[in-house]
Every structure is written in C-alpha cells, then in structure tokens.
Write an enzyme that holds these catalytic residues in place. Structure first.
Site, PDB file in Angstrom:
ATOM      1  N   LYS A 111     -14.168 -12.631  10.724  1.00  9.40           N
ATOM      2  CA  LYS A 111     -14.667 -11.438  10.063  1.00  9.40           C
ATOM      3  C   LYS A 111     -16.071 -11.775   9.559  1.00  9.40           C
ATOM      4  O   LYS A 111     -16.232 -12.629   8.682  1.00  9.40           O
ATOM      5  CB  LYS A 111     -13.760 -11.052   8.882  1.00  9.40           C
ATOM      6  CG  LYS A 111     -14.320  -9.904   8.054  1.00  9.40           C
ATOM      7  CD  LYS A 111     -13.416  -9.532   6.888  1.00  9.40           C
ATOM      8  CE  LYS A 111     -14.164  -8.634   5.911  1.00  9.40           C
ATOM      9  NZ  LYS A 111     -13.397  -8.327   4.700  1.00  9.40           N
ATOM     10  N   ALA A 135     -12.029  -2.273   2.915  1.00  9.45           N
ATOM     11  CA  ALA A 135     -12.575  -2.192   1.550  1.00  9.45           C
ATOM     12  C   ALA A 135     -12.537  -0.783   0.979  1.00  9.45           C
ATOM     13  O   ALA A 135     -12.809   0.194   1.668  1.00  9.45           O
ATOM     14  CB  ALA A 135     -14.003  -2.718   1.467  1.00  9.45           C
ATOM     15  N   GLY A 136     -12.209  -0.749  -0.283  1.00 14.06           N
ATOM     16  CA  GLY A 136     -12.264   0.489  -1.050  1.00 14.06           C
ATOM     17  C   GLY A 136     -10.935   1.189  -1.227  1.00 14.06           C
ATOM     18  O   GLY A 136     -10.772   1.995  -2.143  1.00 14.06           O
ATOM     19  N   ASN A 175      -7.130  -5.635   0.287  1.00 11.42           N
ATOM     20  CA  ASN A 175      -6.945  -6.826  -0.554  1.00 11.42           C
ATOM     21  C   ASN A 175      -6.724  -6.432  -2.011  1.00 11.42           C
ATOM     22  O   ASN A 175      -5.612  -6.485  -2.519  1.00 11.42           O
ATOM     23  CB  ASN A 175      -8.148  -7.776  -0.417  1.00 11.42           C
ATOM     24  CG  ASN A 175      -7.967  -9.059  -1.227  1.00 11.42           C
ATOM     25  OD1 ASN A 175      -6.932  -9.302  -1.835  1.00 11.42           O
ATOM     26  ND2 ASN A 175      -8.972  -9.902  -1.242  1.00 11.42           N
ATOM     27  N   SER A 176      -7.793  -5.946  -2.677  1.00 14.07           N
ATOM     28  CA  SER A 176      -7.706  -5.689  -4.120  1.00 14.07           C
ATOM     29  C   SER A 176      -6.551  -4.770  -4.481  1.00 14.07           C
ATOM     30  O   SER A 176      -5.846  -5.001  -5.462  1.00 14.07           O
ATOM     31  CB  SER A 176      -9.001  -5.059  -4.624  1.00 14.07           C
ATOM     32  OG  SER A 176     -10.098  -5.848  -4.283  1.00 14.07           O
TER      33      SER A 176
END
Lengths: 258, 369
Positions: free
Chosen positions: A100, A187-188, A209-210
């Site tokens: 990545k 992301a996001g 992830n988050s």
C-alpha cells in the site's frame, strides 16, 4: 470468472474487507478483530515492524495467521524515494508482493500526496509489486495510476481517523464509473452502513482501521463491518432499483400527446 | 532590546476578551477551533467544565491516535551550562557536579537504554560549550542513530546549517521550549548567558525545520509567567510553524515547575486542575498534534491523563548525566515525580486499555538513509 471474489493481480480474496492494524489497544485485540472481520488482507506500516522487540512488533503476530495476507504500507514516507525504499524493505521483511503506497508529507492531516504517490506507484509496479495506492479521490489520478499498472486504487472517503464517512462520494462514483481495476475506499469510514454504501456504489472493497480500533468493542465492530460490506456487496449484485427524483403522476402530463 | 512580540504570535487580542459560560459551551463542541476556542477553554469560566472537556478530549485522542501511547526516553549528555536560568538545576550559579559524557560512556548509556526496548531517544545538553559543542553533539547523534530509529535533540539554539548537519547525522526532531512567550519575564528569568536572546530562541524551531529536521517539539515552562498569555502564544507559534513548514510535524509538551533545585518558587503556579484544563483545551483545538507529558508529573496525574489528551510519554527517565548505566550524581535538572519502571508503567497502560508503542517511525526515512 467468479464475481464473488476480490481480485488483486492474480490473487483472489473471499472477503472484501481489508483491515488496518494501528491504533488497537493491544495486539491480542487486534488479532481478535482481524479474525472476527473475516478479512484475508491486512495492512501494516513498516514503521510498526520491530524485529528488535517482539511485543512492539505488529508484523510477526499477523504473519502467523494463515488465512490472512500481509500488505506492508509506507506510512511515514514523505516522498516517492522514501516510499520506494520502504516498499522494498517491507517486501524483504514480509515476503508479500502487495504494497500500500501511502505518502502523506503533512503528518497532521495525513492527506496523500498525489504527485509523489504517482511516481512511487509507477516505479514499484514496474518492479513487480502489486501496488495499491492510497490517493485523494481524484478520477484523473485514478486513471493515471491504472495506466502505470496498479493492482487497485484506494481513494479516501474522508481524512484518516476523521470518521467523516463518504465525504468524497461524487468523486468516488466517477472513479468507479471509469475504472478497469478494483476501487477500494480507504480511510474516513466510521459506520458499517457507510461501508455498505460504498459497496452498493460499486467499490470492490473497503479498508477500515480507526472505526474498528477506536470502537467501544473493536471485535464486535469488526464483525459488524464484515456484515456491512457483505450486505452492500450483495445489494450491488442484486441490482438496486433505479432512483428517480420525479414522482410518476397518476394523470400523466404528456397525455395530451396521444 | 525589543520587548514586543511580533503580530504573528502576540496573544494580546484574545487576552483582552472575556469569556462566558456560553462561549465555553460553544468551544467544547466546535468543529473549527481557533484562538478564540482555546482562549475560551483556558478561561476561568471553563474551569467548571473539566468533565465535558475531558470527554471531548478523549474522543478526539482516540480518533486520531487510537488506543496507543508513544514512549520515549531522555538522555542527558552534559550538565555544563553558561546560562543563568533562575529555575534550573543546571544553571551556571548552582553548585552541582558538572559532567559531560565521553563517547564511550555515551555508547554505554545508549546500549543500556536500547536493552530496555526504547526506539525513540531524546538527547539533552545545557548551553553550547567547548565540552558540548556541535561536533560533540553530531557524534552523539550518530551513535544514537546507529541504535535507535528516532533520534531527537533538546539542546541549545543553533543555526540552520548546524541543524542540517545533525539531520545528516540521523537526527529527525528538535525540542525547544520557549520557557515563556512573554519577553519581560523571559528577560528576568534568564539572568545571563546566550539564552537571554528571546528572539534567537523563538526562531530556532523554524531554523531546525528549514535545516531538514522533520519534527519540532514546542512548549512553555508553566509557572514562569501568565499561563493564558503563554498558552495562546504557544498555540499561535504552533499554527505559524504548521503553515510555514507544511511538511513539519509539530508536537507540544506541558512542563510545569514543581520543586526545582535551588529553591526557585514559581511566580505563576499552575495546579493539576489547571494543567489538565490546558491539556484538554489543546487537544480540542489541535486534534492531530501529538501532546507529550514527561515524568516531571506524578504517577496519579499521568495515569489519569494518558489517552485523555496526552498520547506520548516518557518513562524510566533519569535527568542526571550518566544515569542509566550507574555512577551518576544525585542532582538532576529537575525532580522526577514518576519513578516507576518501564514494566510497571506498561502494565498500567495495558490496564487502561492503552498500547505502549516504542517504534513509530522508521530510520529509512532519514535525510540520508
């Protein structure tokens, strides 16, 4: 051809959920979340590889999972040169053909650098890597990355860690419309419903992830995301009803034409 | 001597305003924080809102840094100093045994620290001297870079080309506390020595970033001057660097004067509640900026605030020269109030569902890797 499988290069994956591995409260929780998500591809930052200290190393515990393939990422690199070096070291240490490419020169907002990402992706693809670049949701950049041989493109839904959801929705639709390679929203995302939405739009996969690591119960949230991704994918396969902004009048306006 | 602050950092416009409960409530919830947000959250009116501020700070910390705490450790290389900082245990008028670690001792210390498991090291000295000059420092940076992924310095202000030399040797980060952003008390507290030059120090982080370092740590020593003044100026300094050096990583620390050697009494003491209020306010106003807390603070406070604003901490620190491999003098630069071992501290973090992270940067990304 089996449409059920995600294809990256010559590799196939049963799961269309890719997991990021930072931000977890401990390695055991991360591993349990990875397992609960059913993912077959996880990304690990090279900067979190630590061969000198096993309990600070994210790579080794993930490498033990036979169902999961590793994709090193170049987070921390600020230009193409650094990213290329990081990718090469990541391949050497992990044995994975995937990388990545993640180049964010500003360590605060972590927005990807489109110019440096393009040059790094081009060089790495020519070197035989299966390159998945993390990019701004830019339809032109996405096509240029396809042209230089990337295995997929990964436009952002919103800033890393922001939980902003699919704030780049319109651009992602354009990327999907014109792409010949898988489009993966990275992301996001904050909620499994957003992952479902991305899949309904035609994304090939999502990377999270988050939203999992910072959830109250990361393991349960990993499972919820797996369901969200699967739901969205099945809905896309089933063919969504066409949307119309006009109600169909009971007395058609054009009846005078007959 | 120039005693007024330049417009880009002057906090005066925000100090002149009064903040009411309604301003604080708005500040806690805002999605676009600025100087007014910070000023409102630092105001006396916000002191009654510590709990909601903590909740918001924790949510933001989790979102940006996850359930992790980055760990680092300081290494004091030299206690020689020609400055007269009124509050410092190493000031030139203190009768303390002075040492500079010879290179073989530096290697010994670095090896001891490496064995503990750290991957980020902060090298410290006093003011530039013949014993600890740029060449000495460059060699120490090289020795550290041979062993650690992240090498940071907290030393005297340098010129841009000197910072560049250290970046080439493997240094990536500089910490430079302004101590106070108010020129008048700054002049009083720094009684003599090169450190008297307020503006040379103020511009040092910018020179370091221009010279090729990637990260700059800022801070003010809480207790020296009006904390409202200093914290708003610190915020403005941070934003200024972020806008000027858009690739730079800026982090902030919140050192607080406790009981320093020499019996110095802080003219503007900051208690734990105020310190917590400051940390929460900064986390809300700078969501993606790493916030650091050292072992100057005691264990109960550190344990409480880990993950609620703070995302980076030191532990097992010695502030004496030669403290890690034995035979160190007793008097350090400041008293350590959290003397726990790394193991004990890690166990505490795990108990709070926080993962200690030792390696979070890669030496491959150095200027001359």
């Amino acid at each position: 051809m089996n449409d059920e499988l995600l294809k990256l290069g010559s590799h196939t994956f049963g799961s269309r959920l890719i997991l990021g591995t930072g931000k977890f409260s401990d390695t055991e929780t991360m591993i349990r979340a990875v397992e609960a998500s059913g993912t077959e591809l996880v990304t690990v930052a090279l900067r979190r590889f630590n061969r000198d200290k096993p309990n600070d190393d994210l790579c080794a515990p993930l490498a033990k999972l036979s169902a999961v393939r590793l994709m090193p990422n170049t987070s921390g690199a600020i230009n193409a040169k650094e990213a290329v070096r990081a990718a090469q070291l990541g391949r050497e240490l992990s044995g994975s053909p995937f990388v990545k490419v993640e180049i964010h020169p500003n360590p605060h907002h972590l927005m990807p650098d489109p110019v440096e990402t393009y040059f790094a992706a081009k060089e790495l693809a020519a070197d035989g890597f299966l390159v998945l670049p993390y990019i701004p949701a830019d339809p032109v950049l996405a096509k240029k990355l396809e042209d230089v041989g990337c295995a997929a493109v990964m436009p952002l839904g919103a800033a890393i860690g922001s939980g902003g959801g699919l704030s780049t929705l319109e651009m992602i639709k354009l990327i999907i419309r014109d792409s010949n390679i898988p489009v993966i929203v990275d992301a996001g995302l904050r909620a499994p419903s957003e992952a479902a939405c991305a899949m309904e739009m035609g994304c090939a996969a999502v990377l999270v992830n988050s939203a999992i690591a910072a959830a109250q119960d990361p393991v349960a949230m990993a499972e919820a995301f797996a369901l969200g991704v699967q739901t969205g994918f099945e809905a896309r396969q089933a063919g969504l009803m066409l949307q119309s902004e006009f109600a169909v009048a009971t007395s058609p306006l054009t009846s005078f034409l007959s | 001597m120039k005693t007024t602050l330049p417009e880009w950092i002057d906090p005066a416009p925000w100090l002149a305003r009064e903040y009411r409960v309604v301003d604080v409530e708005h500040a806690i919830g805002t999605e676009s924080p600025d100087e007014s947000t910070l000023a409102a959250l630092l105001s006396p009116a916000a002191a009654e809102f510590l709990e909601p501020m903590a909740a918001r700070a924790q949510a933001i910390t989790r979102r940006h840094f996850g359930q992790t705490i980055q760990l680092y450790i300081p290494l004091y290389l030299s206690s020689y100093c020609s400055n007269g900082c009124a509050y410092c245990g190493f000031a030139s008028d203190r009768h303390t045994d002075r040492h500079t670690l010879p290179f073989d001792a530096v290697e010994k210390e670095l090896d001891s620290i490496k064995t503990m498991g750290f991957e980020e090291i902060l090298l410290l000295t006093g003011e530039r001297s013949s014993r600890a000059d740029i060449d000495y420092l460059r060699t120490c940076v090289r020795l550290a870079a041979d062993r650690f992924h992240t090498v940071a310095i907290e030393v005297f202000p340098m010129e841009q080309d000197e910072y560049h030399m250290l970046a080439e040797a493997g240094c990536v980060s500089v910490t430079m506390y302004q101590e106070t952003y108010d020129p008048e008390p700054y002049d009083r507290m720094h009684r003599w020595g090169p450190k008297k030059d307020f503006f040379n120090r103020l511009d040092a982080p910018a020179r370091a970033l221009a010279g090729g370092l990637r990260f700059a740590g800022l801070g003010a020593l809480l207790g020296l001057a009006d904390p409202y003044h200093d914290m708003i100026a610190l915020y403005r300094h941070t934003r200024h660097l972020q806008k000027t050096y858009w690739q730079a990583g800026v982090s902030l620390s919140f050192p607080r004067i406790r009981h320093e050697a020499g019996g110095f009494t802080a003219p503007h003491p900051v208690d734990e509640k105020m310190l917590a209020q400051i940390i929460f306010a900064f986390r809300i106003c700078l969501p993606d900026v790493p916030l650091t807390l050292s072992t100057r603070e005691g264990a109960p406070f550190r344990d409480g605030i880990a993950g609620i604003g703070i995302n980076k901490m030191s532990i097992a620190s010695r502030t004496t020269v030669g403290g890690y491999s034995g035979n160190a003098p007793e008097e350090g630069q400041f008293d350590i109030n959290d003397g726990r071992s790394l193991e004990t501290f890690q166990a505490m973090l795990h108990g709070k569902n926080l993962e200690p992270v030792f390696k979070n940067w890669e030496k491959l990304y150095r200027l001359t890797a």
